[in-house]
Scaffold this active site. Structure first.
Site, PDB file in Angstrom:
ATOM      1  N   ARG A 122       0.903  -1.231   0.016  1.00  0.00           N
ATOM      2  CA  ARG A 122       0.020  -0.051  -0.180  1.00  0.00           C
ATOM      3  C   ARG A 122       0.848   1.226  -0.018  1.00  0.00           C
ATOM      4  O   ARG A 122       0.036   2.190   0.045  1.00  0.00           O
ATOM      5  CB  ARG A 122      -0.663  -0.140   0.786  1.00  0.00           C
ATOM      6  CG  ARG A 122      -1.798  -1.074   1.269  1.00  0.00           C
ATOM      7  CD  ARG A 122      -3.354  -0.835   1.917  1.00  0.00           C
ATOM      8  NE  ARG A 122      -4.452  -1.416   1.912  1.00  0.00           N
ATOM      9  CZ  ARG A 122      -3.626  -2.810   2.444  1.00  0.00           C
ATOM     10  NH1 ARG A 122      -3.233  -2.845   3.639  1.00  0.00           N
ATOM     11  NH2 ARG A 122      -5.306  -4.328   1.881  1.00  0.00           N
ATOM     12  N   LYS A 144       2.250  11.823 -12.414  1.00  0.00           N
ATOM     13  CA  LYS A 144       1.096  10.604 -13.021  1.00  0.00           C
ATOM     14  C   LYS A 144       2.294   9.446 -13.181  1.00  0.00           C
ATOM     15  O   LYS A 144       3.546   9.559 -13.582  1.00  0.00           O
ATOM     16  CB  LYS A 144       1.234  11.005 -14.888  1.00  0.00           C
ATOM     17  CG  LYS A 144      -0.191  11.709 -15.156  1.00  0.00           C
ATOM     18  CD  LYS A 144       0.300  12.720 -16.275  1.00  0.00           C
ATOM     19  CE  LYS A 144      -1.461  13.548 -16.580  1.00  0.00           C
ATOM     20  NZ  LYS A 144      -1.363  13.199 -17.923  1.00  0.00           N
ATOM     21  N   GLU A 186       9.257  19.175 -25.929  1.00  0.00           N
ATOM     22  CA  GLU A 186       8.212  19.534 -24.741  1.00  0.00           C
ATOM     23  C   GLU A 186       9.266  20.623 -24.506  1.00  0.00           C
ATOM     24  O   GLU A 186       7.708  21.887 -24.139  1.00  0.00           O
ATOM     25  CB  GLU A 186       8.016  18.334 -24.017  1.00  0.00           C
ATOM     26  CG  GLU A 186       7.748  17.249 -24.700  1.00  0.00           C
ATOM     27  CD  GLU A 186       6.180  16.667 -24.276  1.00  0.00           C
ATOM     28  OE1 GLU A 186       5.678  18.154 -24.186  1.00  0.00           O
ATOM     29  OE2 GLU A 186       5.806  15.677 -25.243  1.00  0.00           O
ATOM     30  N   LYS A 223       6.099  23.487 -16.388  1.00  0.00           N
ATOM     31  CA  LYS A 223       4.775  22.895 -16.019  1.00  0.00           C
ATOM     32  C   LYS A 223       4.064  22.150 -14.899  1.00  0.00           C
ATOM     33  O   LYS A 223       2.176  22.331 -14.272  1.00  0.00           O
ATOM     34  CB  LYS A 223       5.599  20.605 -16.100  1.00  0.00           C
ATOM     35  CG  LYS A 223       4.391  19.702 -15.869  1.00  0.00           C
ATOM     36  CD  LYS A 223       4.420  18.851 -17.176  1.00  0.00           C
ATOM     37  CE  LYS A 223       3.798  18.184 -16.182  1.00  0.00           C
ATOM     38  NZ  LYS A 223       3.551  16.688 -17.151  1.00  0.00           N
ATOM     39  N   GLU A 233      -6.787  17.783 -14.289  1.00  0.00           N
ATOM     40  CA  GLU A 233      -6.706  18.105 -15.860  1.00  0.00           C
ATOM     41  C   GLU A 233      -8.373  18.041 -16.262  1.00  0.00           C
ATOM     42  O   GLU A 233      -8.785  18.457 -17.209  1.00  0.00           O
ATOM     43  CB  GLU A 233      -6.602  16.418 -16.772  1.00  0.00           C
ATOM     44  CG  GLU A 233      -5.672  16.796 -17.973  1.00  0.00           C
ATOM     45  CD  GLU A 233      -4.891  15.403 -17.984  1.00  0.00           C
ATOM     46  OE1 GLU A 233      -5.006  14.729 -17.858  1.00  0.00           O
ATOM     47  OE2 GLU A 233      -3.915  16.115 -19.351  1.00  0.00           O
ATOM     48  N   ARG A 237      -5.182  22.596 -17.250  1.00  0.00           N
ATOM     49  CA  ARG A 237      -3.960  21.439 -17.507  1.00  0.00           C
ATOM     50  C   ARG A 237      -3.668  21.202 -18.937  1.00  0.00           C
ATOM     51  O   ARG A 237      -2.858  20.240 -19.931  1.00  0.00           O
ATOM     52  CB  ARG A 237      -3.783  20.264 -16.497  1.00  0.00           C
ATOM     53  CG  ARG A 237      -2.395  19.455 -17.103  1.00  0.00           C
ATOM     54  CD  ARG A 237      -3.249  18.222 -15.826  1.00  0.00           C
ATOM     55  NE  ARG A 237      -1.418  17.189 -15.191  1.00  0.00           N
ATOM     56  CZ  ARG A 237      -1.047  16.410 -14.612  1.00  0.00           C
ATOM     57  NH1 ARG A 237      -1.674  17.000 -13.108  1.00  0.00           N
ATOM     58  NH2 ARG A 237      -0.520  15.479 -15.028  1.00  0.00           N
ATOM     59  N   ASN A 241      -1.813  19.717 -23.895  1.00  0.00           N
ATOM     60  CA  ASN A 241      -1.723  18.981 -24.989  1.00  0.00           C
ATOM     61  C   ASN A 241      -1.616  19.771 -26.209  1.00  0.00           C
ATOM     62  O   ASN A 241      -1.792  19.221 -27.415  1.00  0.00           O
ATOM     63  CB  ASN A 241      -2.909  19.006 -24.910  1.00  0.00           C
ATOM     64  CG  ASN A 241      -3.235  17.619 -23.579  1.00  0.00           C
ATOM     65  OD1 ASN A 241      -2.708  16.855 -23.310  1.00  0.00           O
ATOM     66  ND2 ASN A 241      -4.846  17.716 -23.242  1.00  0.00           N
ATOM     67  N   HIS A 244      -0.283  17.984 -29.165  1.00  0.00           N
ATOM     68  CA  HIS A 244      -0.833  15.984 -29.076  1.00  0.00           C
ATOM     69  C   HIS A 244      -2.049  15.987 -30.000  1.00  0.00           C
ATOM     70  O   HIS A 244      -1.662  14.580 -29.661  1.00  0.00           O
ATOM     71  CB  HIS A 244      -1.143  16.142 -27.457  1.00  0.00           C
ATOM     72  CG  HIS A 244       0.785  15.987 -26.884  1.00  0.00           C
ATOM     73  ND1 HIS A 244       1.312  17.257 -26.819  1.00  0.00           N
ATOM     74  CD2 HIS A 244       1.556  14.990 -26.203  1.00  0.00           C
ATOM     75  CE1 HIS A 244       2.804  16.929 -26.457  1.00  0.00           C
ATOM     76  NE2 HIS A 244       2.474  16.308 -26.046  1.00  0.00           N
ATOM     77  N   HIS A 248      -0.247  12.914 -31.309  1.00  0.00           N
ATOM     78  CA  HIS A 248      -0.068  11.997 -30.625  1.00  0.00           C
ATOM     79  C   HIS A 248      -1.168  11.106 -31.949  1.00  0.00           C
ATOM     80  O   HIS A 248      -0.811   9.400 -32.057  1.00  0.00           O
ATOM     81  CB  HIS A 248      -1.508  11.783 -29.959  1.00  0.00           C
ATOM     82  CG  HIS A 248      -0.546  10.778 -28.417  1.00  0.00           C
ATOM     83  ND1 HIS A 248      -1.981  10.007 -27.976  1.00  0.00           N
ATOM     84  CD2 HIS A 248       0.237   9.766 -28.005  1.00  0.00           C
ATOM     85  CE1 HIS A 248      -1.570   8.566 -27.506  1.00  0.00           C
ATOM     86  NE2 HIS A 248      -0.271   8.930 -27.965  1.00  0.00           N
ATOM     87  N   HIS A 263       8.509  10.411 -29.947  1.00  0.00           N
ATOM     88  CA  HIS A 263       7.487  11.258 -29.076  1.00  0.00           C
ATOM     89  C   HIS A 263       7.480  12.530 -29.684  1.00  0.00           C
ATOM     90  O   HIS A 263       6.356  12.778 -29.710  1.00  0.00           O
ATOM     91  CB  HIS A 263       6.852  11.232 -27.742  1.00  0.00           C
ATOM     92  CG  HIS A 263       6.263  12.119 -27.282  1.00  0.00           C
ATOM     93  ND1 HIS A 263       4.745  11.753 -27.359  1.00  0.00           N
ATOM     94  CD2 HIS A 263       5.797  13.215 -26.548  1.00  0.00           C
ATOM     95  CE1 HIS A 263       3.820  12.443 -26.888  1.00  0.00           C
ATOM     96  NE2 HIS A 263       4.819  13.584 -26.417  1.00  0.00           N
TER      97      HIS A 263
END
Ligand SMILES: NC(=O)c1ccc[n+]([C@@H]2O[C@H](COP(=O)([O-])OP(=O)(O)OC[C@H]3O[C@@H](n4cnc5c(N)ncnc54)[C@H](O)[C@@H]3O)[C@@H](O)[C@H]2O)c1
Ligand SMILES: [Zn+2]
Length: 362
Positions: A122, A144, A186, A223, A233, A237, A241, A244, A248, A263
């Site tokens: 945990r 993330k 980025e 960021k 998000e 946020r 993107n 992207h 993407h 990427h």
């Protein structure tokens, strides 16, 4: 959307108030921090590249009995199967909840190592030492964590910030050039969505001599300011993107092709397409459009998007998990340094933007 990130910049430069530490002496910084804490066991997670190139840089600062966990590099190993290997190592060493995992590597190591740490019994502590440019400017903040699941990227995971992050550009000395270029996309994105001056200054830099100690903290501050104002998000946020929606889809289309793109390389093409759309939707002046696009074309590799690829790329953009009810919502620019979210674009817009890109690179 205007973003005030000066405060975030000041805060992250003050290591007392944050879990982020910028340093040009990562070994010393790590040793000091380890000296302040007490762990029952210290694990270091690496892949074969960061074991060879990055571990020697911090080795002398680690406790004598630290335990190394080596996994295979690459996105294809960012899986639950690799997590099982990591959990097994923690278990075999009888680790309790006072153990520490230090993730030494790029975004794959940091995302997956953090996920394993936070789910072991945990949750145990983890520190990140991101070693790629992408992982420093993008994955180091925002919390993330997770792994891929079949074809779905980052499908299993959670939000949880690392207990400590050490950022040092010393690691870039061994980072392959295409990885530098990919991470740099980025950084340029951060400038385009929030800081016109940064974009002007970056144009004066060359990737072979750029002062990373100056630009990485600035990029991270952007960021950090964004995710702190909108951790889940819901609104702001989304500006991250930019590039992207189209980028993407381009990346996904090329995944199983011989000419696959990193990427950041795909995002750079996506930023060109979306800058073009920003002008065609009357948001961005023609002058600013040309200025941005010329720079992106100069710095990032160019790759023709074949006519056969355009329809599949449009379909992939439609499937983007960030879309709502079948309409495509993109982030566009209304000035250099200012982004607007939730602008509806059509399938036809995307194919127009890709054809425009193809004409530019001819
Ligand atoms: N958590 C987030 O917010 C976030 C943000 C962006 C990307 N990501 C994730 O990050 C991953 C991409 O990150 P990445 O580009 O760092 O990938 P990566 O971890 O695969 O690293 C890229 C390659 O560089 C090698 N490498 C790393 N540091 C090195 C060094 N100093 N010297 C030599 N080789 C080195 C690695 O072994 C690997 O082969 C993706 O899985 C993506 O989903 C996460
Ligand atoms: Zn990205």
């Amino acid at each position: 959307m205007q973003l005030d990130y000066d405060l975030a910049f000041l805060l992250i430069m003050d290591s007392q108030k944050t879990n982020l530490q910028f340093t040009n002496q990562v070994a010393n910084a790590l040793e000091t921090k380890l000296g302040e804490e007490s762990f029952s066991r210290v694990f270091v997670l690496v892949d074969e590249n960061t074991e060879r190139h990055c571990l020697p840089i911090i080795n002398k600062s680690l406790p004598e009995n630290y335990q190394l966990i080596v996994i295979r590099s690459g996105e294809e190993n960012k899986t639950l199967a690799t997590c099982e290997i990591i959990w097994q190592e923690l278990t075999s060493a009888n680790s309790d909840r006072h153990a520490l995992v230090i993730n030494l590597g790029g975004g794959v190591i940091c995302d997956m190592g953090g996920f394993c740490a936070r789910t072991y019994k945990r949750g145990i502590q983890f520190w990140n030492i991101p070693t790629s440019l992408l992982s420093q400017v993008d994955a180091s903040v925002g919390g993330k964590l997770g792994v891929d699941f079949g074809v779905f990227k980052n499908h299993i995971g959670m939000f949880s910030e690392p207990d400590m992050v050490f950022i040092d550009s010393i690691f870039f000395k061994t980072l392959p050039e295409d990885e530098i270029v990919s991470g740099y996309a980025e950084m340029v994105k951060h400038a385009l969505i929030s800081d016109n001056e940064m974009f002007i200054d970056l144009q004066e830099e060359s990737l072979s001599s750029i002062d990373w100690q100056k630009w990485v903290p600035k990029s991270v501050a952007i960021k950090k300011a964004v995710v702190e104002q909108d951790p889940t998000e819901k609104g702001l946020r989304k500006i991250l993107n930019f590039g992207h929606t189209v980028g993407h889809a381009i990346e996904s289309y090329h995944l199983d092709k011989s000419n696959s793109l990193k990427h950041g390389e795909a995002i750079a093409i996506g930023m060109i397409a979306e800058t073009y759309l920003s002008h065609s939707k009357n948001l961005l002046s023609a002058n600013d459009r040309d200025n941005v696009i010329q720079y992106l074309l100069k710095v990032f590799p160019q790759q023709e998007i074949t006519q056969n690829a355009i329809d599949p790329i449009v379909s992939l953009a439609l499937q983007d998990k960030k879309n709502i009810a079948g309409s495509i919502k993109a982030v566009l620019l209304n000035a250099i340094g200012e982004a607007v979210i939730d602008i509806e674009i059509t399938e036809n817009d995307i194919s127009r933007s890709l054809n425009y890109y193809n004409q530019l690179i001819k």
